[in-house]
Design a protein around this motif. Sequence first.
Motif, PDB file in Angstrom:
ATOM      1  N   ALA A 188      50.915  23.083 -44.237  1.00  0.00           N
ATOM      2  CA  ALA A 188      50.230  22.004 -43.512  1.00  0.00           C
ATOM      3  C   ALA A 188      49.555  21.010 -44.450  1.00  0.00           C
ATOM      4  N   GLY A 189      48.832  21.478 -45.460  1.00  0.00           N
ATOM      5  CA  GLY A 189      48.146  20.580 -46.395  1.00  0.00           C
ATOM      6  C   GLY A 189      49.122  19.786 -47.238  1.00  0.00           C
ATOM      7  N   ALA A 190      50.202  20.421 -47.653  1.00  0.00           N
ATOM      8  CA  ALA A 190      51.178  19.753 -48.505  1.00  0.00           C
ATOM      9  C   ALA A 190      51.905  18.643 -47.755  1.00  0.00           C
ATOM     10  N   ALA A 191      52.073  18.815 -46.451  1.00  0.00           N
ATOM     11  CA  ALA A 191      52.787  17.800 -45.660  1.00  0.00           C
ATOM     12  C   ALA A 191      52.021  16.495 -45.619  1.00  0.00           C
ATOM     13  N   ASN A 192      50.689  16.580 -45.703  1.00  0.00           N
ATOM     14  CA  ASN A 192      49.871  15.365 -45.663  1.00  0.00           C
ATOM     15  C   ASN A 192      49.552  14.831 -47.052  1.00  0.00           C
ATOM     16  N   GLY A 193      50.040  15.476 -48.066  1.00  0.00           N
ATOM     17  CA  GLY A 193      49.746  15.048 -49.423  1.00  0.00           C
ATOM     18  C   GLY A 193      48.375  15.469 -49.888  1.00  0.00           C
ATOM     19  N   LYS A 212      60.288  23.370 -44.188  1.00  0.00           N
ATOM     20  CA  LYS A 212      58.938  23.070 -43.731  1.00  0.00           C
ATOM     21  C   LYS A 212      57.974  23.329 -44.870  1.00  0.00           C
ATOM     22  N   ARG A 213      57.008  22.429 -45.013  1.00  0.00           N
ATOM     23  CA  ARG A 213      55.995  22.601 -46.043  1.00  0.00           C
ATOM     24  C   ARG A 213      54.718  23.126 -45.404  1.00  0.00           C
TER      25      ARG A 213
END
Length: 108
Positions: free
Chosen positions: A96-101, A93-94
């Motif tokens: 939250a911000g990193a998951a959206n780029g 899991k990344r």
Amino acid sequence: MSKSLYSRHNEAFLKKLKGLRESRQLRQSDLGDLLGRSQGWVSYVESGATTLNVIELREWIEALDYSFMEFLQDLDDELRWLSSVRLPKRPRKRAAGAANGRRASGEK
């Protein structure tokens, strides 16, 4: 050792129990009658909500007119195969911000 009640090995065991009953074209209530138990108990066993001891397992298999030793051998073969198959690792899991780029505020 992993938590056996929730392992894929236990899932294979339960699938085998249910499949044997279904191959005999019996309902859960039919098997319950053969075992002197309720349909609900058969359902609990097949769903993994309760377990069988080895004596109950033997009675279950023999009520379905199947060889207990053959069932165990088939199960052992399948469990050995499952043990040899490696499942791919789950992705990490990344944040939250990193998951959206997106970058966190203040990052360049």
